[in-house]
Write a protein that holds these residues in place. Structure first.
Motif, PDB file in Angstrom:
ATOM      1  N   GLY A 113       0.785  -1.233   0.000  1.00  0.00           N
ATOM      2  CA  GLY A 113       0.000   0.000   0.000  1.00  0.00           C
ATOM      3  C   GLY A 113       0.811   1.274   0.000  1.00  0.00           C
ATOM      4  O   GLY A 113       0.261   2.370   0.092  1.00  0.00           O
ATOM      5  N   GLY A 114       2.125   1.164  -0.123  1.00  0.00           N
ATOM      6  CA  GLY A 114       2.974   2.347  -0.132  1.00  0.00           C
ATOM      7  C   GLY A 114       3.212   2.876  -1.536  1.00  0.00           C
ATOM      8  O   GLY A 114       2.700   2.342  -2.520  1.00  0.00           O
ATOM      9  N   ILE A 115       4.006   3.924  -1.592  1.00  0.00           N
ATOM     10  CA  ILE A 115       4.413   4.536  -2.855  1.00  0.00           C
ATOM     11  C   ILE A 115       5.869   4.143  -3.069  1.00  0.00           C
ATOM     12  O   ILE A 115       6.691   4.320  -2.161  1.00  0.00           O
ATOM     13  N   ALA A 116       6.215   3.624  -4.235  1.00  0.00           N
ATOM     14  CA  ALA A 116       7.596   3.229  -4.497  1.00  0.00           C
ATOM     15  C   ALA A 116       7.905   3.407  -5.975  1.00  0.00           C
ATOM     16  O   ALA A 116       7.085   3.061  -6.826  1.00  0.00           O
ATOM     17  N   PHE A 117       9.080   3.966  -6.246  1.00  0.00           N
ATOM     18  CA  PHE A 117       9.452   4.211  -7.638  1.00  0.00           C
ATOM     19  C   PHE A 117      10.940   4.504  -7.734  1.00  0.00           C
ATOM     20  O   PHE A 117      11.608   4.721  -6.723  1.00  0.00           O
ATOM     21  N   ILE A 118      11.427   4.537  -8.972  1.00  0.00           N
ATOM     22  CA  ILE A 118      12.810   4.917  -9.255  1.00  0.00           C
ATOM     23  C   ILE A 118      12.793   6.379  -9.667  1.00  0.00           C
ATOM     24  O   ILE A 118      11.954   6.802 -10.472  1.00  0.00           O
ATOM     25  N   ALA A 119      13.719   7.162  -9.111  1.00  0.00           N
ATOM     26  CA  ALA A 119      13.817   8.578  -9.448  1.00  0.00           C
ATOM     27  C   ALA A 119      15.221   8.884  -9.955  1.00  0.00           C
ATOM     28  O   ALA A 119      16.207   8.399  -9.405  1.00  0.00           O
ATOM     29  N   ARG A 120      15.279   9.677 -10.989  1.00  0.00           N
ATOM     30  CA  ARG A 120      16.560  10.126 -11.535  1.00  0.00           C
ATOM     31  C   ARG A 120      16.742  11.629 -11.334  1.00  0.00           C
ATOM     32  O   ARG A 120      17.784  12.179 -11.667  1.00  0.00           O
ATOM     33  N   SER A 121      15.691  12.276 -10.763  1.00  0.00           N
ATOM     34  CA  SER A 121      15.723  13.724 -10.537  1.00  0.00           C
ATOM     35  C   SER A 121      14.610  14.107  -9.558  1.00  0.00           C
ATOM     36  O   SER A 121      13.726  13.298  -9.268  1.00  0.00           O
ATOM     37  N   VAL A 122      14.649  15.350  -9.100  1.00  0.00           N
ATOM     38  CA  VAL A 122      13.579  15.871  -8.237  1.00  0.00           C
ATOM     39  C   VAL A 122      12.255  15.870  -9.015  1.00  0.00           C
ATOM     40  O   VAL A 122      11.206  15.575  -8.458  1.00  0.00           O
ATOM     41  N   LYS A 123      12.313  16.156 -10.306  1.00  0.00           N
ATOM     42  CA  LYS A 123      11.088  16.176 -11.123  1.00  0.00           C
ATOM     43  C   LYS A 123      10.395  14.818 -11.100  1.00  0.00           C
ATOM     44  O   LYS A 123       9.157  14.755 -11.054  1.00  0.00           O
ATOM     45  N   ASP A 124      11.155  13.730 -11.108  1.00  0.00           N
ATOM     46  CA  ASP A 124      10.536  12.397 -11.032  1.00  0.00           C
ATOM     47  C   ASP A 124       9.744  12.249  -9.736  1.00  0.00           C
ATOM     48  O   ASP A 124       8.666  11.649  -9.724  1.00  0.00           O
TER      49      ASP A 124
END
Length: 133
Positions: free
Chosen positions: A116-127
Motif C-alpha cells: 500500500g505504499g508509494i515506491a518508484f525509481i527517481a533520476r531527478s527531483v522532477k521524477d
C-alpha cells in the motif's frame, strides 16, 4: 532575539552522481515537510564460525531503497485517535540517467507497492514531483 534562517527560495541543483541526486531529493522532500531520510546500507565482512569471514549487512535489507519516508495524505483517523493524520509510506530508489535497479531493488519497490505504499525509481527531483510527492 535571533531570527531563524529563512528557507531557501530555490532548491540547489546537485549534478552528476546518484549521491548528489539523493541530496537534492531529500532537500525537496524536507522543504515540503515530509519525513524522509537516506537509508544507508553497508555490508562488512566479519569472522564467523571457524574464523571464516561472512558478510554482515548493516542498515536495512538487501535491495532497500535509497530514501524512505512518510507523506501526509490529508486524511484524518476518526474515532481511534482524534485528529491524528494518516501518512503513507514511500520508498525512492535513486539512479543516474543510465543506472538500472538490481533485482533485489525491484523486488523491494514491488513489496512496498503491494503493502500500500508509494515506491518508484527517481533520476531527478522532477521524477519525485511527477509521483505526487
Amino acid at each position: 532575539m535571533t531570527r531563524a534562517p529563512a528557507l531557501p527560495l530555490t532548491i540547489r541543483r546537485h549534478r552528476g552522481t546518484e549521491t548528489a541526486t539523493v541530496k537534492a531529493i531529500l532537500q525537496y522532500l524536507h522543504l515540503r515537510g515530509y519525513l524522509a531520510f537516506r537509508m544507508n546500507s553497508r555490508v562488512v565482512m566479519l569472522p564467523g564460525k571457524g574464523g571464516k569471514e561472512r558478510p554482515y549487512r548493516m542498515g536495512g535489507v538487501k535491495g532497500m531503497a535509497d530514501i524512505i519516508g512518510c507523506a501526509p495524505t490529508g486524511r484524518i483517523i476518526p474515532f481511534v485517535t482524534v485528529g491524528e493524520q494518516i501518512g503513507r509510506f514511500f520508498a525512492i530508489e535513486v539512479k543516474s540517467a543510465e543506472g538500472k535497479p538490481t533485482p533485489e531493488q525491484t523486488a523491494f519497490l514491488a513489496a512496498v507497492v503491494r503493502a500500500g505504499g508509494i515506491a518508484f525509481i527517481a533520476r531527478s527531483v522532477k521524477d519525485v514531483q511527477d509521483h505526487g510527492l
